[in-house]
Design a protein around this motif. Structure first.
Motif, PDB file in Angstrom:
ATOM      1  N   SER A 165      30.164  36.496  41.579  1.00  0.00           N
ATOM      2  CA  SER A 165      31.195  37.417  42.091  1.00  0.00           C
ATOM      3  C   SER A 165      31.322  38.620  41.169  1.00  0.00           C
ATOM      4  CB  SER A 165      32.560  36.717  42.151  1.00  0.00           C
ATOM      5  OG  SER A 165      32.507  35.638  43.037  1.00  0.00           O
ATOM      6  N   PHE A 166      31.572  39.762  41.767  1.00  0.00           N
ATOM      7  CA  PHE A 166      31.799  41.006  41.021  1.00  0.00           C
ATOM      8  C   PHE A 166      33.193  41.502  41.404  1.00  0.00           C
ATOM      9  CE2 PHE A 166      27.299  40.443  41.187  1.00  0.00           C
ATOM     10  CZ  PHE A 166      26.829  40.909  39.969  1.00  0.00           C
ATOM     11  N   LEU A 167      34.122  41.365  40.467  1.00  0.00           N
ATOM     12  CA  LEU A 167      35.505  41.772  40.726  1.00  0.00           C
ATOM     13  C   LEU A 167      35.798  43.026  39.908  1.00  0.00           C
ATOM     14  CD1 LEU A 167      37.232  38.276  40.344  1.00  0.00           C
ATOM     15  CD2 LEU A 167      36.225  39.296  42.403  1.00  0.00           C
ATOM     16  N   SER A 168      36.412  44.010  40.538  1.00  0.00           N
ATOM     17  CA  SER A 168      36.714  45.236  39.804  1.00  0.00           C
ATOM     18  C   SER A 168      37.972  45.886  40.367  1.00  0.00           C
ATOM     19  CB  SER A 168      35.524  46.200  39.850  1.00  0.00           C
ATOM     20  OG  SER A 168      35.080  46.375  41.171  1.00  0.00           O
ATOM     21  N   ASP A 169      38.527  46.762  39.570  1.00  0.00           N
ATOM     22  CA  ASP A 169      39.754  47.476  39.947  1.00  0.00           C
ATOM     23  C   ASP A 169      39.863  48.669  39.010  1.00  0.00           C
ATOM     24  OD1 ASP A 169      42.550  46.404  41.561  1.00  0.00           O
ATOM     25  OD2 ASP A 169      42.842  48.016  40.089  1.00  0.00           O
ATOM     26  N   ILE A 170      40.644  49.646  39.422  1.00  0.00           N
ATOM     27  CA  ILE A 170      40.813  50.839  38.590  1.00  0.00           C
ATOM     28  C   ILE A 170      41.861  50.616  37.502  1.00  0.00           C
ATOM     29  CG2 ILE A 170      42.627  52.053  39.864  1.00  0.00           C
ATOM     30  CD1 ILE A 170      40.003  54.248  39.713  1.00  0.00           C
ATOM     31  N   ASN A 171      42.604  49.526  37.602  1.00  0.00           N
ATOM     32  CA  ASN A 171      43.696  49.239  36.664  1.00  0.00           C
ATOM     33  C   ASN A 171      43.156  48.466  35.449  1.00  0.00           C
ATOM     34  OD1 ASN A 171      45.879  48.009  35.321  1.00  0.00           O
ATOM     35  ND2 ASN A 171      47.159  48.157  37.160  1.00  0.00           N
ATOM     36  N   GLU A 172      43.101  49.152  34.323  1.00  0.00           N
ATOM     37  CA  GLU A 172      42.464  48.575  33.138  1.00  0.00           C
ATOM     38  C   GLU A 172      43.266  47.407  32.566  1.00  0.00           C
ATOM     39  OE1 GLU A 172      41.087  47.817  29.251  1.00  0.00           O
ATOM     40  OE2 GLU A 172      42.965  48.903  29.522  1.00  0.00           O
ATOM     41  N   ASP A 173      44.618  47.492  32.616  1.00  0.00           N
ATOM     42  CA  ASP A 173      45.474  46.390  32.140  1.00  0.00           C
ATOM     43  C   ASP A 173      45.191  45.111  32.930  1.00  0.00           C
ATOM     44  OD1 ASP A 173      46.863  47.484  30.107  1.00  0.00           O
ATOM     45  OD2 ASP A 173      48.685  47.924  31.260  1.00  0.00           O
ATOM     46  N   LEU A 174      45.034  45.300  34.233  1.00  0.00           N
ATOM     47  CA  LEU A 174      44.767  44.157  35.120  1.00  0.00           C
ATOM     48  C   LEU A 174      43.429  43.500  34.775  1.00  0.00           C
ATOM     49  CD1 LEU A 174      45.492  42.690  37.915  1.00  0.00           C
ATOM     50  CD2 LEU A 174      44.055  44.433  38.956  1.00  0.00           C
ATOM     51  N   ILE A 175      42.409  44.339  34.575  1.00  0.00           N
ATOM     52  CA  ILE A 175      41.082  43.804  34.251  1.00  0.00           C
ATOM     53  C   ILE A 175      41.123  43.093  32.897  1.00  0.00           C
ATOM     54  CG2 ILE A 175      38.673  44.428  33.729  1.00  0.00           C
ATOM     55  CD1 ILE A 175      39.357  44.554  36.716  1.00  0.00           C
ATOM     56  N   ASN A 176      41.833  43.665  31.945  1.00  0.00           N
ATOM     57  CA  ASN A 176      41.955  43.016  30.634  1.00  0.00           C
ATOM     58  C   ASN A 176      42.641  41.648  30.771  1.00  0.00           C
ATOM     59  OD1 ASN A 176      41.942  43.145  27.545  1.00  0.00           O
ATOM     60  ND2 ASN A 176      44.085  42.695  28.019  1.00  0.00           N
ATOM     61  N   ALA A 177      43.674  41.568  31.628  1.00  0.00           N
ATOM     62  CA  ALA A 177      44.382  40.288  31.793  1.00  0.00           C
ATOM     63  C   ALA A 177      43.452  39.241  32.416  1.00  0.00           C
ATOM     64  CB  ALA A 177      45.619  40.490  32.670  1.00  0.00           C
ATOM     65  N   PHE A 178      42.707  39.637  33.444  1.00  0.00           N
ATOM     66  CA  PHE A 178      41.771  38.690  34.074  1.00  0.00           C
ATOM     67  C   PHE A 178      40.687  38.262  33.080  1.00  0.00           C
ATOM     68  CE2 PHE A 178      42.026  37.945  38.764  1.00  0.00           C
ATOM     69  CZ  PHE A 178      43.290  38.467  38.957  1.00  0.00           C
TER      70      PHE A 178
END
Ligand SMILES: C[S@@+](CC[C@H](N)C(=O)[O-])C[C@H]1O[C@@H](n2cnc3c(N)ncnc32)[C@H](O)[C@@H]1O
Length: 276
Positions: free
Chosen positions: A53-66
């Protein structure tokens, strides 16, 4: 791995769409899975994905939490265990600016659980400014551990949705859930500012879908039920119109019916589910 629910609250979360997507993809043989507007990734957690799976988002805080939950779940849990959820503690933790990725991830999860409606909102200086949520909170550590296992086969990255283009191959599956571009009077929930995802972005999304179609990959797009959205996307796949109940507007919440459009190039099955 059995389906699980997301470990965060997220505006526009698609848990209500899970039965529809599960039914639509039940017989579909797909390769890699992409979710470039990841948010809480409720569809990723609900699907039984065989490949990467390739999960991405523009929200850097969110990506750091995941990423923290995927790579260091025990340290994140240890941090959370040290946090009280009363109002004073909330404002003290909200004011912190940790630089350590694990502490940042724990703070993100803490604020998501204890803030008003789990909203993510920052001021012009990039500081989180959502007030305390006035609710009793208990963190679900088992769910975090399960999420960590499920994420172990996921690539996580922070970028604009169009960057997935370079990674796509035939028969991949892409779930697209952009913010709603229309204002609250027309449709949709209140959490998004139209400035953040413009009409121009919707046209860019249309071009990505053209690319997905051209290489023989699959997509599912969910979007606002709006004539402009229909105009942009209806020539790029078949359209399904869904109506669901929705609780809108926090404390002054009311129940309303919300119509949303789904576009997909996955052939119709004989037993499509309705949703709520
Ligand atoms: C409707 S939410 C996704 C909700 C998610 N499907 C869920 O179930 O929780 C839309 C997401 O798109 C992200 N986003 C906004 N603009 C973006 C862009 N240009 N590229 C990638 N992600 C973007 C937002 O940060 C937000 O997390």
């Amino acid at each position: 791995m059995a389906p699980i629910t997301s470990f965060i609250r997220w505006a526009g979360g698609k848990s209500w769409l899970i039965p529809f997507v599960q039914d639509l993809t039940a017989d579909l043989k797909y390769n890699n899975y992409f979710e470039p507007f990841m948010g809480g990734a409720s569809i990723f957690f609900a699907l039984d994905i065989k490949n990467k799976s390739f999960l991405s988002d523009i929200n850097e805080d969110l990506i750091n939490a995941f990423t923290g939950v995927r790579d260091n779940v025990e340290s994140v849990i240890d941090c959370l265990k040290n946090c009280s959820t009363d109002s004073d503690s909330y404002y003290r933790i909200r004011a912190l600016e940790p630089t350590d990725p694990v502490e940042r991830a724990a703070r993100f999860l803490y604020l998501n659980a204890t803030s008003f409606n789990g909203l993510y909102r920052v001021n012009k200086l990039g500081k989180y400014n959502v007030p305390y949520g006035q609710r009793s909170v208990s963190f679900n550590y088992d769910r975090l551990t399960d999420a960590s296992k499920k994420l172990s086969n996921a690539d996580l990255s922070c970028h604009d949705f169009d960057s997935i283009r370079a990674l796509l191959s035939p028969e991949d599956l892409v779930f697209l859930d952009p913010p709603y571009a229309v204002t609250k009077g027309d449709n949709g929930f209140l959490g998004y500012n139209p400035r953040f995802f413009s009409l121009e972005d919707q046209y860019r999304l249309g071009e990505l879908i053209d690319y997905i179609n051209s290489i023989g990959a699959y997509y599912i797009l969910t979007n606002a039920a709006h004539e402009k959205i229909e105009e942009i996307f209806s020539s790029r796949g078949r359209m399904v119109s869904l109506e669901r109940n929705s609780l809108i507007g926090g404390k002054k919440a009311y129940r309303g019916k919300i119509k949303e459009y789904i576009f997909t190039n996955i052939p119709e099955r004989s037993t499509n589910n309705g949703t709520d």
